[in-house]
Write a protein that holds these residues in place. Structure first.
Motif, PDB file in Angstrom:
ATOM      1  N   THR A  75      38.934  40.799  53.322  1.00  0.00           N
ATOM      2  CA  THR A  75      38.609  42.393  53.263  1.00  0.00           C
ATOM      3  C   THR A  75      38.297  42.799  52.023  1.00  0.00           C
ATOM      4  O   THR A  75      37.810  43.938  51.665  1.00  0.00           O
ATOM      5  N   ASP A  76      38.988  42.180  50.909  1.00  0.00           N
ATOM      6  CA  ASP A  76      38.826  42.686  49.755  1.00  0.00           C
ATOM      7  C   ASP A  76      39.374  44.159  49.614  1.00  0.00           C
ATOM      8  O   ASP A  76      38.640  44.642  48.690  1.00  0.00           O
ATOM      9  N   ILE A  77      40.493  44.473  50.148  1.00  0.00           N
ATOM     10  CA  ILE A  77      41.114  45.617  49.893  1.00  0.00           C
ATOM     11  C   ILE A  77      41.329  45.661  48.384  1.00  0.00           C
ATOM     12  O   ILE A  77      41.959  44.792  47.603  1.00  0.00           O
ATOM     13  N   THR A 120      40.094  33.634  41.660  1.00  0.00           N
ATOM     14  CA  THR A 120      39.417  34.414  40.832  1.00  0.00           C
ATOM     15  C   THR A 120      38.078  35.045  41.313  1.00  0.00           C
ATOM     16  O   THR A 120      38.113  35.063  42.339  1.00  0.00           O
ATOM     17  N   HIS A 121      37.396  35.990  40.534  1.00  0.00           N
ATOM     18  CA  HIS A 121      36.006  36.487  41.129  1.00  0.00           C
ATOM     19  C   HIS A 121      34.864  35.889  40.320  1.00  0.00           C
ATOM     20  O   HIS A 121      35.062  35.463  39.056  1.00  0.00           O
ATOM     21  N   LEU A 122      33.858  35.894  41.276  1.00  0.00           N
ATOM     22  CA  LEU A 122      32.699  35.146  40.523  1.00  0.00           C
ATOM     23  C   LEU A 122      31.500  35.603  41.230  1.00  0.00           C
ATOM     24  O   LEU A 122      31.089  35.887  42.418  1.00  0.00           O
ATOM     25  N   GLY A 141      36.210  34.904  44.891  1.00  0.00           N
ATOM     26  CA  GLY A 141      35.966  35.792  45.388  1.00  0.00           C
ATOM     27  C   GLY A 141      34.384  36.608  45.342  1.00  0.00           C
ATOM     28  O   GLY A 141      34.252  36.481  44.232  1.00  0.00           O
ATOM     29  N   HIS A 142      33.670  36.798  46.276  1.00  0.00           N
ATOM     30  CA  HIS A 142      32.450  37.189  46.291  1.00  0.00           C
ATOM     31  C   HIS A 142      31.266  36.152  46.164  1.00  0.00           C
ATOM     32  O   HIS A 142      30.740  36.024  47.215  1.00  0.00           O
ATOM     33  N   ALA A 143      31.058  35.714  45.040  1.00  0.00           N
ATOM     34  CA  ALA A 143      30.465  34.634  44.983  1.00  0.00           C
ATOM     35  C   ALA A 143      28.799  34.861  45.611  1.00  0.00           C
ATOM     36  O   ALA A 143      28.242  34.034  46.357  1.00  0.00           O
ATOM     37  N   MET A 146      41.357  36.058  53.455  1.00  0.00           N
ATOM     38  CA  MET A 146      41.354  35.024  52.199  1.00  0.00           C
ATOM     39  C   MET A 146      41.203  35.970  50.932  1.00  0.00           C
ATOM     40  O   MET A 146      41.329  35.168  49.734  1.00  0.00           O
ATOM     41  N   HIS A 147      41.331  37.116  50.626  1.00  0.00           N
ATOM     42  CA  HIS A 147      40.963  37.908  49.595  1.00  0.00           C
ATOM     43  C   HIS A 147      41.339  39.474  49.504  1.00  0.00           C
ATOM     44  O   HIS A 147      40.414  40.059  50.228  1.00  0.00           O
ATOM     45  N   LEU A 148      42.292  39.754  49.055  1.00  0.00           N
ATOM     46  CA  LEU A 148      42.603  41.108  48.846  1.00  0.00           C
ATOM     47  C   LEU A 148      43.519  41.472  47.646  1.00  0.00           C
ATOM     48  O   LEU A 148      44.241  40.759  47.196  1.00  0.00           O
ATOM     49  N   HIS A 149      43.489  42.947  47.501  1.00  0.00           N
ATOM     50  CA  HIS A 149      44.273  43.280  46.298  1.00  0.00           C
ATOM     51  C   HIS A 149      45.576  44.008  46.767  1.00  0.00           C
ATOM     52  O   HIS A 149      45.325  45.125  47.196  1.00  0.00           O
ATOM     53  N   PHE A 150      46.943  43.629  46.732  1.00  0.00           N
ATOM     54  CA  PHE A 150      47.749  44.235  47.170  1.00  0.00           C
ATOM     55  C   PHE A 150      48.141  45.711  46.290  1.00  0.00           C
ATOM     56  O   PHE A 150      48.427  46.691  46.895  1.00  0.00           O
TER      57      PHE A 150
END
Ligand code: GUN
Ligand code: ZN
Length: 435
Positions: free
Chosen positions: A321-323, A229-231, A268-270, A74-78
């Motif tokens: 994963t949040d790569i 987004t990130h929180l 992301g995160h929260a 659900m969340h990662l950075h290519f």
């Protein structure tokens, strides 16, 4: 094109209520899965499904392996494939020292295209068939991301990052550019192949109020799109964010004020939410995306997954994963770390819950459960084939495993890409054809 797979089928029907909740899933020990033109046509006992399949159907025997819906990340950075494993004290140092300089390189299409190829190879190698990704600020990165998704026919969500302050010049747009280019990415890619475009302001620190206004305008114009987004990831980040938006009640309220808090919103995160923020998330139906390997790697904190899920006003949860803040592409490794975080919090995350989250749970969090996340007939045949005895140590442990839950737990605790026998995307075997 029709294919019949044989193996042990496992698919969730709803969130598990306990480890003994055997009604929450469908399990078929000698199962058959019939795939027609990339769609699941039937799933059930092998003999029944075989009986209704065309006479000379192509059969692939995956026994004794497990056949599950493909994993969803659900969340990662290519653009962070070469940021992974960077040595930093915390989030903000990691962003400024490694991440922002690396993402600047994605202005070059050739670089973005090369990394996109590796990105999808890695997803497939790890059994992930859908992912929700941040591209870089450059439209070139979104073009590379979506064109490669289309080439592989994968259902992907992604967005051109919007960021107009607190980063190197090469990584900044302006409110107008961020708006125009996001609109162009939507026009070029949304609904093409299996692509979904997400509105992607990076986080409040890197967007001015003027840019947040343009994100709000996009959210109004395209209400069906996901927003990511990130929180509330890190204490220094939270403090700095509060200084930048002094009028907001708290971090979550910043996004709420710009119309970015809704059922399609993925945060992301929260990790460090107040009760007020959790209530606001719950009331809006927004999703908190847990990224356990990243939270441990960057020392960000322990996400209270179980506590958020059992509140009177529960918060919807996804896992990821949040790569490259995360340290593994594997959703199995990810859920192993999620389990350990709950252990440290004095909570239990049972293996049924883990596999629910990686499949149907994430599909529900994306509002895409009608298409992916299960083995239900009529949905897309994105699948992962798992071998719980993939390594000698796993095979040895398998000798004493007594039931499905124990087997899933072994796979989660010891498994990684070696346990992925095959990954199917819309009915096509993709792992075995990787270079
Ligand atoms: N917050 C803003 N950008 C990022 C990022 O790239 N990674 C993580 N982990 N947190 C962020
Ligand atoms: Zn992130």
């Amino acid at each position: 094109m029709t294919t019949l797979l044989r193996g042990r089928l496992l698919s969730f029907k709803r969130a598990p209520q306990s480890l003994s909740d055997t009604d929450c899933y469908f399990y078929e020990h000698d199962g058959g899965l019939l795939i027609e033109n990339g769609i699941i046509a039937a799933a059930g006992p092998y003999t029944d499904v075989k009986a209704r399949a065309p006479a000379h159907v192509a059969e692939i025997d995956h026994r004794p392996h497990l056949i599950l819906p493909g994993f969803i990340d659900m969340h990662l950075h290519f653009p962070q494939m070469q940021v992974i494993a960077s040595y930093a004290a915390d989030l903000l140092e990691w962003l400024n020292t490694y991440t922002f300089p690396e993402e600047c390189r994605f202005v070059e299409s050739a670089h973005a295209e090369r990394i996109a190829t590796h990105f999808y190879d890695e997803l497939i190698r790890h059994g992930t068939t859908t992912a929700v990704a941040y591209c870089s600020v450059h439209k070139t990165s979104a073009d590379a991301f979506f064109s490669e998704a289309m080439r592989r026919n994968m259902r992907m969500v992604g967005g051109k990052v919007m960021m107009d302050r607190n980063a190197p010049q090469g990584l900044l747009d302006t409110p107008q550019m961020g708006y125009d280019e996001t609109r162009q990415v939507i026009a070029d890619w949304h609904g093409k192949g299996r692509n979904h475009v997400a509105i992607t302001p990076r986080f409040a620190i890197t967007s001015t109020p003027e840019q947040m206004e343009t994100a709000a305008a996009l959210a109004r114009e395209f209400p069906d799109l996901h927003i990511q987004t990130h929180l509330s990831e890190n204490h220094d980040e939270i403090k700095f964010t509060g200084e930048l938006y002094p009028d907001a009640i708290d971090y979550t309220d910043i996004y709420a004020r710009y119309g970015l808090l809704g059922r399609k919103s993925l945060f992301g995160h929260a990790i460090h939410l107040s009760d007020r923020e959790a209530d606001a998330m719950s009331e809006a139906g927004a999703v908190a995306v847990h990224c356990p390997t990243s939270n441990l790697f960057l020392g960000s904190g322990l996400f209270p997954l179980k506590a958020l899920a059992r509140r009177q006003k529960p918060v919807r949860i996804g896992v990821a994963t949040d790569i490259g803040g995360g340290s593994s592409y594997s959703m199995l490794r990810t859920m192993d770390e999620a389990y350990k975080i709950q252990q440290l919090l004095g909570e239990r995350l049972n293996p049924l819950e883990s596999y629910y989250y990686m499949t149907l749970g994430n599909a529900e969090a994306l509002s895409l459960a009608d298409k992916i996340g299960t083995l239900d007939p009529g949905t897309e045949a994105d699948l992962v084939i798992l071998d719980p005895a993939a390594t000698p140590a796993m095979a040895l442990k398998m000798e004493v495993v007594n039931n499905l839950a124990e087997e899933l737990f072994l796979l989660q605790t010891m498994g990684d890409d070696r346990a992925i026998v095959e990954t199917y995307v819309a009915g096509k075997a993709m792992k075995s054809i990787l270079q």
